[in-house]
Design a protein around this motif. Structure first.
Motif, PDB file in Angstrom:
ATOM      1  N   ASP A   1       0.839  -1.206   0.000  1.00  0.00           N
ATOM      2  CA  ASP A   1       0.000   0.000   0.000  1.00  0.00           C
ATOM      3  C   ASP A   1       0.874   1.256   0.000  1.00  0.00           C
ATOM      4  O   ASP A   1       0.618   2.215  -0.728  1.00  0.00           O
ATOM      5  CB  ASP A   1      -0.910   0.029   1.235  1.00  0.00           C
ATOM      6  CG  ASP A   1      -2.054  -0.967   1.111  1.00  0.00           C
ATOM      7  OD1 ASP A   1      -2.235  -1.528   0.003  1.00  0.00           O
ATOM      8  OD2 ASP A   1      -2.753  -1.194   2.119  1.00  0.00           O
ATOM      9  N   ARG A   2       1.890   1.220   0.861  1.00  0.00           N
ATOM     10  CA  ARG A   2       2.819   2.341   0.956  1.00  0.00           C
ATOM     11  C   ARG A   2       3.476   2.586  -0.408  1.00  0.00           C
ATOM     12  O   ARG A   2       3.622   3.726  -0.856  1.00  0.00           O
ATOM     13  CB  ARG A   2       3.866   1.999   2.031  1.00  0.00           C
ATOM     14  CG  ARG A   2       4.757   3.112   2.472  1.00  0.00           C
ATOM     15  CD  ARG A   2       5.400   2.797   3.847  1.00  0.00           C
ATOM     16  NE  ARG A   2       6.109   1.530   3.901  1.00  0.00           N
ATOM     17  CZ  ARG A   2       7.448   1.389   3.776  1.00  0.00           C
ATOM     18  NH1 ARG A   2       8.207   2.453   3.575  1.00  0.00           N
ATOM     19  NH2 ARG A   2       8.011   0.203   3.855  1.00  0.00           N
ATOM     20  N   ALA A   3       3.855   1.495  -1.059  1.00  0.00           N
ATOM     21  CA  ALA A   3       4.499   1.623  -2.368  1.00  0.00           C
ATOM     22  C   ALA A   3       3.555   2.251  -3.392  1.00  0.00           C
ATOM     23  O   ALA A   3       3.970   3.090  -4.207  1.00  0.00           O
ATOM     24  CB  ALA A   3       4.978   0.259  -2.855  1.00  0.00           C
ATOM     25  N   GLU A   4       2.277   1.863  -3.340  1.00  0.00           N
ATOM     26  CA  GLU A   4       1.323   2.425  -4.305  1.00  0.00           C
ATOM     27  C   GLU A   4       1.252   3.947  -4.169  1.00  0.00           C
ATOM     28  O   GLU A   4       1.145   4.664  -5.159  1.00  0.00           O
ATOM     29  CB  GLU A   4      -0.069   1.802  -4.116  1.00  0.00           C
ATOM     30  CG  GLU A   4      -0.149   0.329  -4.506  1.00  0.00           C
ATOM     31  CD  GLU A   4      -0.142   0.068  -6.019  1.00  0.00           C
ATOM     32  OE1 GLU A   4      -0.064   1.035  -6.812  1.00  0.00           O
ATOM     33  OE2 GLU A   4      -0.169  -1.124  -6.405  1.00  0.00           O
ATOM     34  N   ARG A   5       1.308   4.418  -2.920  1.00  0.00           N
ATOM     35  CA  ARG A   5       1.301   5.872  -2.713  1.00  0.00           C
ATOM     36  C   ARG A   5       2.497   6.519  -3.393  1.00  0.00           C
ATOM     37  O   ARG A   5       2.403   7.606  -3.956  1.00  0.00           O
ATOM     38  CB  ARG A   5       1.364   6.207  -1.204  1.00  0.00           C
ATOM     39  CG  ARG A   5       0.238   5.625  -0.378  1.00  0.00           C
ATOM     40  CD  ARG A   5      -1.057   6.380  -0.651  1.00  0.00           C
ATOM     41  NE  ARG A   5      -2.134   5.843   0.146  1.00  0.00           N
ATOM     42  CZ  ARG A   5      -2.766   6.534   1.114  1.00  0.00           C
ATOM     43  NH1 ARG A   5      -2.420   7.771   1.366  1.00  0.00           N
ATOM     44  NH2 ARG A   5      -3.741   5.973   1.795  1.00  0.00           N
ATOM     45  N   LYS A   6       3.631   5.835  -3.271  1.00  0.00           N
ATOM     46  CA  LYS A   6       4.845   6.402  -3.872  1.00  0.00           C
ATOM     47  C   LYS A   6       4.789   6.294  -5.394  1.00  0.00           C
ATOM     48  O   LYS A   6       5.292   7.179  -6.098  1.00  0.00           O
ATOM     49  CB  LYS A   6       6.093   5.700  -3.315  1.00  0.00           C
ATOM     50  CG  LYS A   6       6.253   5.857  -1.810  1.00  0.00           C
ATOM     51  CD  LYS A   6       6.272   7.318  -1.346  1.00  0.00           C
ATOM     52  CE  LYS A   6       6.237   7.425   0.170  1.00  0.00           C
ATOM     53  NZ  LYS A   6       6.067   8.829   0.636  1.00  0.00           N
ATOM     54  N   PHE A   7       4.166   5.221  -5.907  1.00  0.00           N
ATOM     55  CA  PHE A   7       3.993   5.120  -7.367  1.00  0.00           C
ATOM     56  C   PHE A   7       3.122   6.280  -7.871  1.00  0.00           C
ATOM     57  O   PHE A   7       3.361   6.816  -8.951  1.00  0.00           O
ATOM     58  CB  PHE A   7       3.346   3.782  -7.759  1.00  0.00           C
ATOM     59  CG  PHE A   7       4.224   2.576  -7.544  1.00  0.00           C
ATOM     60  CD1 PHE A   7       5.608   2.655  -7.674  1.00  0.00           C
ATOM     61  CD2 PHE A   7       3.664   1.333  -7.226  1.00  0.00           C
ATOM     62  CE1 PHE A   7       6.416   1.523  -7.493  1.00  0.00           C
ATOM     63  CE2 PHE A   7       4.460   0.204  -7.046  1.00  0.00           C
ATOM     64  CZ  PHE A   7       5.841   0.302  -7.164  1.00  0.00           C
ATOM     65  N   ASP A   8       2.114   6.659  -7.064  1.00  0.00           N
ATOM     66  CA  ASP A   8       1.288   7.817  -7.438  1.00  0.00           C
ATOM     67  C   ASP A   8       2.172   9.058  -7.615  1.00  0.00           C
ATOM     68  O   ASP A   8       2.058   9.800  -8.592  1.00  0.00           O
ATOM     69  CB  ASP A   8       0.242   8.116  -6.352  1.00  0.00           C
ATOM     70  CG  ASP A   8      -0.792   7.000  -6.202  1.00  0.00           C
ATOM     71  OD1 ASP A   8      -0.919   6.178  -7.127  1.00  0.00           O
ATOM     72  OD2 ASP A   8      -1.459   6.967  -5.146  1.00  0.00           O
ATOM     73  N   VAL A   9       3.036   9.267  -6.605  1.00  0.00           N
ATOM     74  CA  VAL A   9       3.934  10.432  -6.662  1.00  0.00           C
ATOM     75  C   VAL A   9       4.840  10.328  -7.888  1.00  0.00           C
ATOM     76  O   VAL A   9       5.044  11.305  -8.624  1.00  0.00           O
ATOM     77  CB  VAL A   9       4.775  10.523  -5.371  1.00  0.00           C
ATOM     78  CG1 VAL A   9       5.831  11.615  -5.488  1.00  0.00           C
ATOM     79  CG2 VAL A   9       3.872  10.762  -4.159  1.00  0.00           C
TER      80      VAL A   9
END
Lengths: 592, 592
Positions: free
Chosen positions: A79-87
């Motif tokens: 989940d944390r990674a998905e946030r960073k992929f958004d960025v």
């Protein structure tokens, strides 16, 4: 190849950093998460700003403590990674750096690590992104490049590859040759940092003491050669954590960084041989000028020439040449304003300097005067590059003064240049790359006003030597003005005869020094008596080479002269005696 | 007990060092060989100078690499020692420090070491001198105090005893209780140094990072208790190698050193309880005054009082009190010029300060005004100590202004005080010893203009808190003025309500910060939306305590205000958010 720089390398806010990177000519950046988090610009605005500056964003970093964890944590991490992929999507960057885990929650299980990294790579691939996995030297279970490579091989995912960081690889000194055998295309990113050899905790070493390539002790050319042999064609990207660079002018640091990559790539005009120190120029005024003239006379120099058009004097003794320039302002104290080195091919020396971001600027001159172009050193000193002859002397009208007998000074041995605190490592790289001077040993020693670091650079036949010094901590208000002087050292073949012929004030050497010298080196009493009589200091290297040297007091506020005799191949600078000199110069200053 | 200081502890030439030690009230010195070698004074002159200054020379140090060597080397070492005995005789010092050997020439042979040390002790005894043998933590074969004690016992020579150095002992964390059982009279010398816990090479740790007692992490009171239990009655002597102290004003450092010993000995007026921050005083001028007044109004403060005789205003909201003083010059920028803490017994607080070399000086006052004496902190700030009531408010005439509704600010939570580079450790010890504030954690973090170190001190019930910060390297020209601000933080029980009631400019918080916060702490979106709406930052400690806080921009050049709400026992200062603040203050400065 493309050249990148991590935003963590330089000081300031993201705006300061991007501006500096672009101005220094970088093609791209690695964006550190912290620099994004504190920025008032949205990821899209950062992308736009980078595009305006001609910078790509090559890597988003770092993502930490991901792999080989229990299921519940894995889900949170994804989940944390998905946030960073958004960025990353907003930034327009396609590669995420994932460092090997340091978390106690991670297991020593390559299969689990590979499986979880595959899942992360799936998510990345779904967005057209990829994961570069890097072994931190202090990773909990994965701390070597070959271990990270085994995990990447086991995962065998097209969106999962390696990030190789020269610090993490070379600080562990594992076997390197196999780097060249990494499957082409699987090195996703290459980070470069140099470092001095230090006996310390590797994390602290990495976080505080990294340097740009060529400023430390790592063999980066060989490392890069191996990586390129594995087919890597991404950017050469600098990732340097350094306490000094983090707080110094980012524009300067970025140029220093770019110079390090240009020098590393090595496609430069070959450095011509340097053949010696041509002259050293002091800026003098009505206060310091008379002091320096009197000292030069006492050292056996003759005022042989007067510049055709400027208030500039030439003083000579054999091949020792000093220029006193009254046309340059030097507020407060005399200073080494410029020095000249003789080159076998001055034009090519200047071309090389230009290629290394040290463009030469022409000296202001009148028709008929020699063309002397100057490059500017990191401390602001001008460096002239003359030919091997002394054609430039034609710019000086002979004074007709009969040369003094002299005192046996033959040639300039070295210059001692106290460096500005923020630019010591920059200076080392500058002289190494621009003038092709090799680094001799770096020394640290305790001096009366704080710890000092010295680093000498010299050409192969030692006709050009520079001793660079800096305080280990930036000086504060307490340090006396004499703490950071500059000086010229002249060489004699017989310092005792020279000393007897001098008529200049010599720096007094404490009797305690000679008593200690006798005990330390078991020297014959009569030899020490001669040293004592003339105020000569002594050093001996482990191979038996000897240095005999003496100093003048500080003149005109900040400069002094030294006379050296080298015996038996002594190749150092008597650093062990620098504290004696500094204390004596302080006493001299207090009392006289 | 007598108090000594090693000359290596402070900066300068021997003259500077002796002057500083005597002025700070030391009884004696340890003379470092290097300080003698570089001195223009003969040993006899040094002895005379020390006598004039009332200083004994308690130890000559160090003599290195003596014991457990082959015969030929032994003879050379004994000759070398005789030279040093000559110097010691002239100096009038009877104890020589011999460090355990680090030389590859030494053997791992306790019997040989003991025999050779006996021979050295024979030579010393013949001159009325004695040898104090010390285990260096990095000694080649002897690296613990108990090993050195076994060798001294084996030698059983009246002129051979131990030197115990707290750093070498405590850095190895060997069993300590047996120190109390050392034969009375056999500890010849006691050297004291503190140090922070650091993960690094012990030699580097020792040579660069020692601190004065009370500034580090070692339990020196217990160590000294054990040594005294063994009957030691020699001096307490400080031997501190510290990069900062080596280059800072020796007079200041010597006072700091003396304070550390006075605090260690502990025979002081007991520290009365502190009951809170009474007020904080800013020096303001025509430029900064209006800015601060407007901000205070926007924060819900009321100008309640005007000093009877001086251009000094009192602003209040509940127990938050700010004084604006236009009578004090503050060139260039507003500054926290003074702060007041309330004490259960102000008179005793001041007596304690005086005993700790922080004498109180009376405030200039008119008849009928409260007697407020001030002590001066290491950064020059005045500290007033008031009684637990607010009797001092009688010095202010009521303005008659109806108090504003307020915004829910209840009390001063803490002060943020950027410290001068040379005096950070001094400040920590000062507040710890003088005001009996305990050290909370020391933190290091990367900020936009370089690495920062923070250390907080607080009283047990946390009604007085100070957050001290310093740059890890002394700032250079590049750092913007906002890099080292000072601030006052006020506490509210409901920061959201307070934020809604404010009418003051708030420091803008980047949207990226909130995106990251959500990912880092897995916070509910609606909670983060509230934070975002009000520009509130967030931190959480490992125990689940939470900090919500917001900042004003920098006002009047160098100061700002903070509002904090602490939840669930959060006991820190939101250091993780300091880089966000610093970047925003820089942007604000650039743009506004």
């Amino acid at each position: 190849m493309r050249r990148s720089i991590a935003t963590v390398c330089v000081s300031g806010t993201l705006d300061d950093k991007l501006t500096a990177a672009a101005a220094a000519g970088f093609d791209g950046i690695e964006l550190f998460e912290n620099d994004l988090v504190v920025s008032p610009w949205s990821p899209r605005q950062i992308r736009t700003r980078c595009a305006e500056l001609g910078l790509s964003i090559d890597l988003y970093q770092p993502f930490r403590d991901f792999e080989a964890v229990p299921d519940t944590l894995l889900r949170a991490n994804l989940d944390r990674a998905e946030r960073k992929f958004d960025v990353m999507a907003d930034l327009g960057v396609d590669t995420m750096l994932v460092c090997s885990s340091v978390s106690p929650a991670s297991a020593d299980d390559d299969e689990l690590a590979a499986a979880q990294l595959s899942m992360l790579a799936d998510r990345a691939a779904a967005r057209g992104m990829r994961i570069a996995y890097e072994a931190l030297a202090w990773g909990r279970h994965v701390s070597t490049w070959d271990h990270s490579w085994r995990i990447v091989q086991r995962a065998d995912h097209p969106a999962l590859g390696l990030c190789l960081d020269s610090f993490h690889v070379l600080s562990r000194s594992t076997e390197l040759d196999d780097i060249a055998k990494i499957t082409p295309g699987k090195i996703f990113f290459l980070q470069l940092a140099d470092a001095p050899h230090l006996r310390m905790d590797v994390l602290q070493w990495s976080r505080h003491h990294r340097l740009f390539p060529g400023q430390g002790a790592f063999d980066l050319p060989e490392f890069v050669r191996l990586v390129l042999a594995a087919g890597y064609d991404g950017p050469l990207s600098l990732e340097v954590f350094n306490d000094v660079f983090r707080q110094s002018d980012p524009a300067r640091t970025a140029v220093d960084a770019m110079r390090s990559l240009i020098a590393l790539e090595g496609r430069l005009p070959a450095a011509p041989d340097l053949t010696g120190h041509a002259f050293t120029e002091f800026a003098v005024d009505g206060h310091s000028g008379p002091q320096l003239r009197a000292a030069l006379r006492g050292l056996g120099f003759t005022h042989t020439g007067q510049h055709r058009t400027k208030p500039v004097e030439l003083w000579e003794q054999n091949s020792c040449r000093i220029v006193l320039n009254s046309a340059v302002t030097s507020p407060g104290a005399a200073a080494i304003n410029a020095f000249a080195v003789a080159s076998a091919d001055p034009q090519r020396s200047l071309q090389r300097a230009e290629a290394l971001l040290a463009p030469a600027h022409p000296n202001v001159r009148e028709p008929g005067e020699a063309e002397l172009a100057a490059i500017t050193a990191p401390d602001g000193t001008s460096i002239f590059v003359t030919g091997p002859d002394v054609g430039w002397r034609a710019d000086f009208l002979s004074t007709g003064v009969t040369p003094a007998t002299g005192t046996g000074l033959l040639v300039t041995d070295h210059l001692g240049l106290a460096q500005p605190f923020d630019h010591f490592d920059e200076a080392g790289l500058f002289y190494h790359s621009v003038l092709d001077l090799e680094h001799l040993a770096t020394e640290e020693y305790a001096a009366p006003f704080g710890l000092m670091r010295s680093r000498a650079v010299a050409n192969p036949d030692r006709t050009v030597r520079l001793a660079l010094t800096v305080a280990l901590l930036r000086r504060g208000e307490w340090a006396p003005a004499v703490a950071d002087p500059q000086h010229v050292a002249f060489r004699t073949d017989d310092i005792v005869a020279t000393a007897a012929a001098l008529s200049v004030a010599r720096l007094p050497v404490p009797e305690n020094y000679y008593a200690d010298l006798t005990a330390r080196f078991a020297l014959p009493e009569d030899f020490v008596a001669v040293l004592r009589r003339h105020g000569i200091l002594y050093d001996r290297d482990p191979e038996g080479g000897e240095l005999l040297h003496l100093y003048t007091p500080v003149l005109g506020g900040r400069v002094f002269f030294e006379i050296v005799e080298r015996r038996g191949g002594y190749d150092r600078f008597g650093e062990a005696n620098a504290p004696v000199r500094m204390a004596a110069q302080r006493h001299r200053r207090l009392s006289g």
